[in-house]
Design a protein around this motif. Structure first.
Motif, PDB file in Angstrom:
ATOM      1  N   ALA A   1       9.686  12.500  49.002  1.00  0.00           N
ATOM      2  CA  ALA A   1       9.647  13.166  50.326  1.00  0.00           C
ATOM      3  C   ALA A   1       9.053  12.690  51.541  1.00  0.00           C
ATOM      4  O   ALA A   1       9.481  12.853  52.659  1.00  0.00           O
ATOM      5  N   ILE A   2       8.095  11.723  51.248  1.00  0.00           N
ATOM      6  CA  ILE A   2       7.485  11.066  52.321  1.00  0.00           C
ATOM      7  C   ILE A   2       8.264   9.936  52.898  1.00  0.00           C
ATOM      8  O   ILE A   2       8.418   9.838  54.185  1.00  0.00           O
ATOM      9  N   TYR A   3       8.989   9.205  52.117  1.00  0.00           N
ATOM     10  CA  TYR A   3      10.014   8.249  52.515  1.00  0.00           C
ATOM     11  C   TYR A   3      11.295   8.488  52.084  1.00  0.00           C
ATOM     12  O   TYR A   3      11.699   8.105  51.250  1.00  0.00           O
ATOM     13  N   PRO A   4      12.008   9.616  52.691  1.00  0.00           N
ATOM     14  CA  PRO A   4      13.237   9.909  52.161  1.00  0.00           C
ATOM     15  C   PRO A   4      14.451   9.078  52.152  1.00  0.00           C
ATOM     16  O   PRO A   4      15.373   9.256  51.409  1.00  0.00           O
ATOM     17  N   ASP A   5      14.141   7.834  52.758  1.00  0.00           N
ATOM     18  CA  ASP A   5      15.321   6.789  52.808  1.00  0.00           C
ATOM     19  C   ASP A   5      15.139   5.820  51.399  1.00  0.00           C
ATOM     20  O   ASP A   5      16.008   5.105  51.395  1.00  0.00           O
ATOM     21  N   LEU A   6      13.993   6.014  50.971  1.00  0.00           N
ATOM     22  CA  LEU A   6      13.866   5.060  49.716  1.00  0.00           C
ATOM     23  C   LEU A   6      14.357   5.899  48.429  1.00  0.00           C
ATOM     24  O   LEU A   6      14.000   7.183  48.302  1.00  0.00           O
ATOM     25  N   SER A   7      14.948   5.229  47.689  1.00  0.00           N
ATOM     26  CA  SER A   7      15.471   5.871  46.374  1.00  0.00           C
ATOM     27  C   SER A   7      14.329   6.095  45.466  1.00  0.00           C
ATOM     28  O   SER A   7      13.570   5.210  45.488  1.00  0.00           O
ATOM     29  N   LEU A   8      14.438   6.893  44.612  1.00  0.00           N
ATOM     30  CA  LEU A   8      13.620   7.064  43.451  1.00  0.00           C
ATOM     31  C   LEU A   8      13.674   5.831  42.555  1.00  0.00           C
ATOM     32  O   LEU A   8      12.626   5.372  41.957  1.00  0.00           O
ATOM     33  N   GLU A   9      14.814   5.248  42.394  1.00  0.00           N
ATOM     34  CA  GLU A   9      15.028   4.267  41.668  1.00  0.00           C
ATOM     35  C   GLU A   9      13.951   3.092  42.196  1.00  0.00           C
ATOM     36  O   GLU A   9      13.112   2.405  41.545  1.00  0.00           O
ATOM     37  N   LYS A  10      13.997   2.821  43.444  1.00  0.00           N
ATOM     38  CA  LYS A  10      12.972   1.843  44.157  1.00  0.00           C
ATOM     39  C   LYS A  10      11.608   2.116  44.057  1.00  0.00           C
ATOM     40  O   LYS A  10      10.782   1.438  44.024  1.00  0.00           O
TER      41      LYS A  10
END
Length: 100
Positions: free
Chosen positions: A42-51
């Protein structure tokens, strides 16, 4: 895919998440503060959960004096105001009470 394939190793102290300008220290700062991967997303929406999970896994599996001695130091920019990136909607009611 190897775990290291998720990162760009610029130096020993500067590891970036591949495809982003974020260092792993940004994600790890929130992880070590007790945030879940979903809250970090939620803080870094462009970052995937996988990463995000890859970053946490890399940290937990890496033998490091920083980790072993609990001497994690976030980037100076993040250390000045680490909570400034958190959208108010990302905080659960419990987290809001903890941060106040």
């Amino acid at each position: 895919m190897q775990l290291e394939d998720y990162f760009v190793f610029l130096s020993e102290d500067d590891i970036r998440i591949k495809g982003h300008r974020l260092g792993i220290d940004h994600v790890l700062f929130y992880f070590l503060e007790g945030y879940t991967p979903e809250e970090i997303k939620a803080i870094y929406p462009d970052l995937s959960l996988e990463k995000i999970y890859a970053t946490i896994t890399y940290y937990l599996l890496s033998p490091s004096p920083k980790r072993d001695g609990c001497l994690f130091t976030p980037s100076p920019k993040l250390a000045r105001n680490p909570l400034s990136r958190i959208p108010k909607t990302a905080l659960s009611p419990t987290r809001k009470n903890e941060k106040n």
